[in-house]
Scaffold this active site. Structure first.
Site, mmCIF file in Angstrom:
data_model
loop_
_atom_site.group_PDB
_atom_site.id
_atom_site.type_symbol
_atom_site.label_atom_id
_atom_site.label_comp_id
_atom_site.label_asym_id
_atom_site.label_seq_id
_atom_site.Cartn_x
_atom_site.Cartn_y
_atom_site.Cartn_z
ATOM 1 N N TYR A 128 0.821 -1.217 0.000
ATOM 2 C CA TYR A 128 0.000 0.000 0.000
ATOM 3 C C TYR A 128 0.855 1.267 0.000
ATOM 4 O O TYR A 128 0.672 2.141 0.849
ATOM 5 C CB TYR A 128 -0.937 0.030 1.219
ATOM 6 C CG TYR A 128 -1.720 -1.247 1.421
ATOM 7 C CD1 TYR A 128 -2.771 -1.580 0.581
ATOM 8 C CD2 TYR A 128 -1.393 -2.121 2.444
ATOM 9 C CE1 TYR A 128 -3.471 -2.752 0.752
ATOM 10 C CE2 TYR A 128 -2.087 -3.304 2.622
ATOM 11 C CZ TYR A 128 -3.119 -3.612 1.771
ATOM 12 O OH TYR A 128 -3.812 -4.781 1.952
ATOM 13 N N TYR A 155 -12.668 -7.534 6.501
ATOM 14 C CA TYR A 155 -11.503 -7.559 5.608
ATOM 15 C C TYR A 155 -11.152 -9.012 5.329
ATOM 16 O O TYR A 155 -11.019 -9.812 6.264
ATOM 17 C CB TYR A 155 -10.291 -6.837 6.224
ATOM 18 C CG TYR A 155 -9.080 -6.956 5.338
ATOM 19 C CD1 TYR A 155 -8.907 -6.090 4.260
ATOM 20 C CD2 TYR A 155 -8.155 -7.972 5.523
ATOM 21 C CE1 TYR A 155 -7.825 -6.226 3.403
ATOM 22 C CE2 TYR A 155 -7.072 -8.120 4.664
ATOM 23 C CZ TYR A 155 -6.912 -7.245 3.607
ATOM 24 O OH TYR A 155 -5.855 -7.396 2.757
ATOM 25 N N ASP A 215 -13.532 -16.734 8.486
ATOM 26 C CA ASP A 215 -12.171 -16.353 8.142
ATOM 27 C C ASP A 215 -11.401 -16.158 9.453
ATOM 28 O O ASP A 215 -11.491 -15.116 10.089
ATOM 29 C CB ASP A 215 -12.209 -15.065 7.308
ATOM 30 C CG ASP A 215 -10.825 -14.545 6.953
ATOM 31 O OD1 ASP A 215 -9.838 -15.046 7.521
ATOM 32 O OD2 ASP A 215 -10.740 -13.632 6.118
ATOM 33 N N LYS A 272 -1.725 -16.775 8.133
ATOM 34 C CA LYS A 272 -0.861 -15.960 8.993
ATOM 35 C C LYS A 272 0.002 -16.758 9.964
ATOM 36 O O LYS A 272 1.113 -17.137 9.635
ATOM 37 C CB LYS A 272 -1.703 -14.929 9.751
ATOM 38 C CG LYS A 272 -2.185 -13.785 8.876
ATOM 39 C CD LYS A 272 -2.797 -12.700 9.702
ATOM 40 C CE LYS A 272 -3.347 -11.552 8.875
ATOM 41 N NZ LYS A 272 -2.338 -10.671 8.318
#
Ligand code: PMP
Length: 427
Positions: free
Chosen positions: A14, A141, A242, A271
């Site tokens: 980003y 997200y 998720d 992760k």
């Protein structure tokens, strides 16, 4: 390190090529410390985006990587299997909700989400009732690939940027009742209404259980999740959880869905799966979903990336799961939570602070103004900590092995940052 080259040629997450913010050169990492090029140690408050739960260069994980590297770094997974994949999947099945019986090894969290959505679509096709919509929550997200973006909060700019290209899904209001607050029945009203109205089009509900992470670091009431499960059951709709950010103990339970005592039909993990060593994720599903998918037109599940089941990543993940099985994370996370609970409410005395919240090894300070990233980052580094805020959120997600003193140092650095308005963009 050639930082000028980095600045000129390398894209960071980003960031702008035209006006990149400074990047700090990290040379090595050990335990909870990142070491800059000049050997300055920084206590890592981020666990490298929530992944390095056991700390860096953990002897058992590093040994697992070395041992596997000596045998083979990678081999294709089509028509071939190997012990690291079998071991990581055995350990995953032993830790995850009992109804989940089949595992798809994916390359990253975003890919695991893509896989979960594809599974849901193939499930309904196989039932002869194709459905193409997903119901999810605002402030969610789920990753940066296209399908994952399409179920990520619609008000963040990603939807605007790719309008016309992103499929449009259905968004329910995000839960308002916090994890530690008293449950109020109206919190689920909007979700229930959306489900009732659109249920014939909806293939699955997808959401982050208990903690909405990158979409706002919001912690919601377990009763919301319990009711989501029973509404999905009522309408016969699949529930995808998720757990990529919440999984492996981060919220104080091994998986966040355990706060609500529910099981998903499909679950994504990533992760911390490899203890933050390398990229690996997984999508787990129930026997019923997996078998239905494979009875459909394609007679198989249609996905198979080049690096699927990478042996090196699987070997490290198996070692990480073995550490989790030992169970120290429970006392470590509980202790971090106690420290957050004791200190964070005091931060509300600073005028810049809007709200503080915490759960497990997640501590969040929401501010009235966005941070001035360059200034606050330099301050944190000068205080010997690595904390990477975004927008109005300064948060801590430290490795579980942090000592009480190290957590104190992180909290102290945040407190110092809150005292100076130059750390924020106040117009
Ligand atoms: N889902 C959630 C809940 C996440 O927090 C993230 C990453 N922040 C992802 C999916 C995407 O994972 P990855 O960055 O590994 O693609």
């Amino acid at each position: 390190m050639d930082l000028a080259f980095d600045r000129q040629h390398i894209w960071h997450p980003y960031t702008s090529i035209l006006a990149p913010l400074p990047c700090y050169p990290v040379n090595r990492a050990q335990g909870v410390y990142l070491y800059l090029d000049d050997e300055t140690p920084l206590i890592d408050g981020m666990s490298s985006w929530w992944a390095a739960i056991h700390g860096y260069n953990h002897p058992e994980l590093t040994q697992a990587a070395h041992q596997q590297l000596d045998k083979m770094a990678h081999v294709m997974f089509g028509g071939i299997t190997h012990q690291p994949a079998i071991e990581v999947c055995q350990r995953l099945l032993a830790l995850t909700p009992k109804n989940l019986q089949h595992i798809f090894l994916a390359d990253s969290g975003s890919v695991a989400v893509e896989v979960s959505l594809k599974m849901a679509l193939q499930y309904w096709q196989a039932k002869g009732e194709p459905r193409a919509k997903f119901l999810t929550l605002r402030h969610g997200y789920h990753g940066d690939t296209f399908a994952a973006m399409s179920v990520t909060d619609p008000d963040n700019s990603m939807h605007r940027l790719y309008k016309g290209f992103l499929p449009e899904h259905i968004f329910a209001d995000s839960p308002q009742i916090g994890f530690w607050q008293h449950w109020q029945e109206h919190d689920i009203d909007n979700f229930r209404t959306q489900l009732a109205e659109h249920h014939l089009q909806i293939a699955a509900v997808i959401l982050e259980p208990i903690v909405q992470g990158a979409g706002g670091m919001r912690m919601y009431h377990p009763e919301f999740l319990r009711q989501v499960r029973s509404l999905c059951d009522e309408y016969g709709i699949l529930l995808i959880l998720d757990e990529i950010a919440t999984g492996f103990g981060r919220t104080g339970k091994l998986f966040a869905c355990q706060h609500a005592g529910i099981e998903p039909d499909i679950m994504c993990v990533g992760k911390a799966l490899t203890g933050g060593y390398m990229t690996l994720a997984a999508t787990l599903t129930s026997k019923q979903v997996a078998e239905t998918v494979c009875r459909g037109e394609a007679q198989c599940f249609m996905h198979g990336p080049t690096f699927m089941g990478n042996p090196l990543a699987c070997a490290v993940a198996a070692a990480s799961l073995a550490l989790i099985e030992q169970g120290d994370w429970q006392t470590q996370v509980a202790r971090i939570e106690t420290q957050f609970a004791a200190r964070l409410p005091n931060f509300q005395a600073y005028p810049i602070v809007k709200e503080t919240r915490w759960l497990g090894a997640i501590g969040v300070i929401e501010t009235h103004h966005p941070v001035n990233m360059e200034v606050i980052q330099a301050l944190f580094v000068s205080l010997g900590v690595w904390i990477r805020p975004f927008g109005h959120l300064i948060y801590l997600m430290p490795p579980y092995i942090c000592t009480a003193e190290q957590i104190d140092t992180l909290l102290h650095a945040v407190e110092i940052a809150l005292q100076d308005q130059h750390n924020f963009q106040i117009t």
